[in-house]
Design a protein around this motif. Structure first.
Motif, short mmCIF file in Angstrom:
data_model
loop_
_atom_site.label_atom_id
_atom_site.label_comp_id
_atom_site.label_asym_id
_atom_site.label_seq_id
_atom_site.Cartn_x
_atom_site.Cartn_y
_atom_site.Cartn_z
N GLN A 234 0.80 -1.17 0.09
CA GLN A 234 0.13 -0.01 0.08
C GLN A 234 0.95 1.31 0.17
N LYS A 235 0.87 2.14 -1.12
CA LYS A 235 1.60 3.33 -1.10
C LYS A 235 0.85 4.46 -0.15
N VAL A 236 1.94 5.21 0.29
CA VAL A 236 1.62 6.13 1.46
C VAL A 236 2.27 7.38 0.93
N PHE A 237 1.71 8.52 1.30
CA PHE A 237 2.44 9.99 1.25
C PHE A 237 2.80 10.06 2.59
N ALA A 238 4.59 10.01 2.56
CA ALA A 238 5.02 10.32 3.95
C ALA A 238 5.52 11.66 3.80
N LEU A 239 5.07 12.69 4.61
CA LEU A 239 5.60 13.96 4.60
C LEU A 239 6.58 14.21 5.75
N LEU A 240 7.71 14.88 5.50
CA LEU A 240 8.70 15.08 6.49
C LEU A 240 8.56 16.24 6.82
N ASP A 241 8.17 16.43 7.99
CA ASP A 241 7.77 18.09 8.53
C ASP A 241 9.28 18.75 8.90
N ASP A 242 9.70 19.73 8.33
CA ASP A 242 10.84 20.38 8.72
C ASP A 242 12.07 19.34 8.40
N GLY A 243 11.99 18.80 7.01
CA GLY A 243 12.78 17.83 6.82
C GLY A 243 14.08 18.15 5.93
N PHE A 244 14.32 19.45 5.50
CA PHE A 244 15.47 19.75 4.33
C PHE A 244 16.79 19.35 4.99
N GLN A 245 17.22 19.63 6.35
CA GLN A 245 18.32 19.22 6.93
C GLN A 245 18.18 18.02 7.76
N HIS A 246 17.25 17.03 7.38
CA HIS A 246 16.91 15.59 8.03
C HIS A 246 17.90 14.87 7.15
N HIS A 247 18.94 14.27 7.61
CA HIS A 247 19.77 13.42 6.73
C HIS A 247 19.73 11.91 6.70
N ALA A 248 18.73 11.62 7.57
CA ALA A 248 18.58 10.13 8.06
C ALA A 248 17.82 9.22 7.08
N LEU A 249 16.91 10.02 6.27
CA LEU A 249 16.11 9.37 5.40
C LEU A 249 16.22 9.85 4.02
N ASN A 250 16.04 8.74 2.94
CA ASN A 250 15.79 9.22 1.39
C ASN A 250 14.57 9.84 1.31
N ARG A 251 14.52 10.59 0.15
CA ARG A 251 13.12 11.28 -0.02
C ARG A 251 12.87 11.22 -1.52
N ASP A 252 11.89 11.31 -2.13
CA ASP A 252 11.49 11.32 -3.68
C ASP A 252 11.59 12.81 -4.02
N LEU A 253 10.98 13.74 -3.05
CA LEU A 253 10.87 15.05 -3.41
C LEU A 253 11.18 15.91 -2.21
N ASP A 254 12.16 16.77 -2.50
CA ASP A 254 12.81 18.10 -1.40
C ASP A 254 11.88 19.15 -1.85
N LEU A 255 11.25 19.87 -1.19
CA LEU A 255 10.67 20.99 -1.34
C LEU A 255 11.04 22.03 0.08
N VAL A 256 11.69 23.12 -0.46
CA VAL A 256 12.15 24.07 0.34
C VAL A 256 11.86 25.34 0.34
N LEU A 257 11.40 26.18 1.72
CA LEU A 257 10.86 27.46 1.63
C LEU A 257 11.71 28.49 1.84
N LEU A 258 11.08 29.47 1.14
CA LEU A 258 12.07 30.45 1.08
C LEU A 258 11.24 31.82 1.64
N ASP A 259 11.70 32.68 2.90
CA ASP A 259 10.80 33.55 3.18
C ASP A 259 11.05 34.93 2.24
#
Length: 347
Positions: A139-164
């Motif tokens: 079963q596929k799941v969307f896993a959203l890593l909150d505050d994850g850009f500097q989290h290096h322990a997990l691979n990710r399919d997409l990286d979204l980074v916010l700029l103020d």
């Protein structure tokens, strides 16, 4: 602008910043990464500490995913910054903000179709989510890593980074000299740059930033004040336009409350007084009493939604708090079809 204290201690802070950069690089380069099984893993993060609009964007993204892919479960994995609890905790609408954190609680209250888990080990949190929800292995799941850009322990399919966008004109430095967790050049790792708190007044500055750092793709993310939601039970929601010509006292526990105060000022109140608290501040009854004392004659007392989830239980049915509200925002993500197209390729 650098404060006098930072100028005075510049040599020490400069050395500490270089050490921070080296340690950060080593952690990113050598930490063994794990992959969340049967997931489309999307990291949502930012360059700086606090106040970029990450929580409103996470809400917007989760709703976007649910509307386009209603049959795919969504779980948000958070570390629960500022929370007092231990281990992995499943967030419910009745969870204590002190135990699980203000942002995870806000997310759950607004996303009944999604699950939110808090824990220092997001891989374990994810496995617990799958186990408790009895999901099939495929079963596929969307896993959203909150505050994850500097989290290096997990691979990710997409990286979204916010700029103020409200800070584009300011010179920013890496911790501890400034508030950047890493330099803007790290946008090269992101699939999408999200230009948060965008409005036309920032277009020129944003265009220069994009030309300098060359993100892969850019999405502009806008906030609009929508309505005022009562913090005391029994009161009714009202239009934000009701603030026009009225006296307002506003308070916020945000990393960067400037845009919140500006959105209230744009409603043209007759008077606007403000008080800022530290990010993720834990309010007490005494704090609310002090706020009431500072605003005895104000028509409205207004806070952010993130603050609202923490103080609503303190207010309860207090009839003297009928003029207490939190501001709910409407959000718009421009060209979001490009993001959906990219996500669809992983399903």
């Amino acid at each position: 602008m650098i404060s006098f204290g930072k100028i005075l201690f510049f040599p020490i802070l400069f050395i500490l910043s270089q050490i921070y950069k080296i340690l950060f690089f080593l952690d990113r380069s050598f930490k063994k990464k794990r992959t969340l099984p049967s997931s489309v893993t999307i990291s949502i993060g930012n360059f700086s500490v606090g106040g970029t609009g990450k929580t409103p964007f996470t809400l917007h993204l989760a709703k976007l995913l649910h509307s386009n892919f209603p049959n795919i479960p969504i779980v948000i994995l958070s570390r629960g910054y500022g929370s007092s609890g231990a281990g992995t905790r499943k967030v419910s609408e009745n969870s204590s903000p002190a135990e699980i954190g203000d942002e995870p609680l806000l997310l759950k209250k607004n996303l009944p179709f999604a699950e939110v888990y808090v824990g220092s080990n997001r891989y374990d949190s994810y496995l617990q989510f799958r186990s408790e929800n009895k999901l099939a292995n495929d079963q596929k799941v969307f896993a959203l890593l909150d505050d994850g850009f500097q989290h290096h322990a997990l691979n990710r399919d997409l990286d979204l980074v916010l700029l103020d966008c409200t800070k584009l004109s300011k010179k920013e430095f890496v911790l501890p000299m400034g508030l950047l967790r890493e330099s803007y050049a790290s946008v090269s790792r992101a699939n999408f740059l999200v230009a948060s708190k965008f409005s036309e007044e920032y277009e020129d500055s944003l265009s220069k930033w994009i030309k300098k750092y060359r993100p892969s793709q850019t999405l502009r993310f806008r906030f609009f004040p929508q309505k005022l939601v009562p913090l005391s039970f029994g009161s009714s929601e009202i239009s934000v336009k009701e603030l026009t010509g009225k006296s307002v006292f506003a308070f916020a526990g945000l990393g960067n409350p400037g845009s919140f105060y500006s959105s209230l000022k744009d409603q043209n109140p007759s008077e606007l007084k403000t008080k800022s608290y530290p990010d993720h501040y834990s309010y007490t009854k005494e704090d609310l009493i002090q706020i009431s004392e500072k605003a005895p004659d104000k028509n409205y007392i207004v806070c952010t939604e993130k603050d609202g989830v923490k103080i609503s239980s303190l207010i309860g049915t207090d009839k003297n708090s009928s003029n207490w509200f939190y501001l709910r925002l409407e959000t718009i993500l421009e060209n979001e079809s490009e993001l959906i197209k990219s996500i669809r390729s992983f399903i």
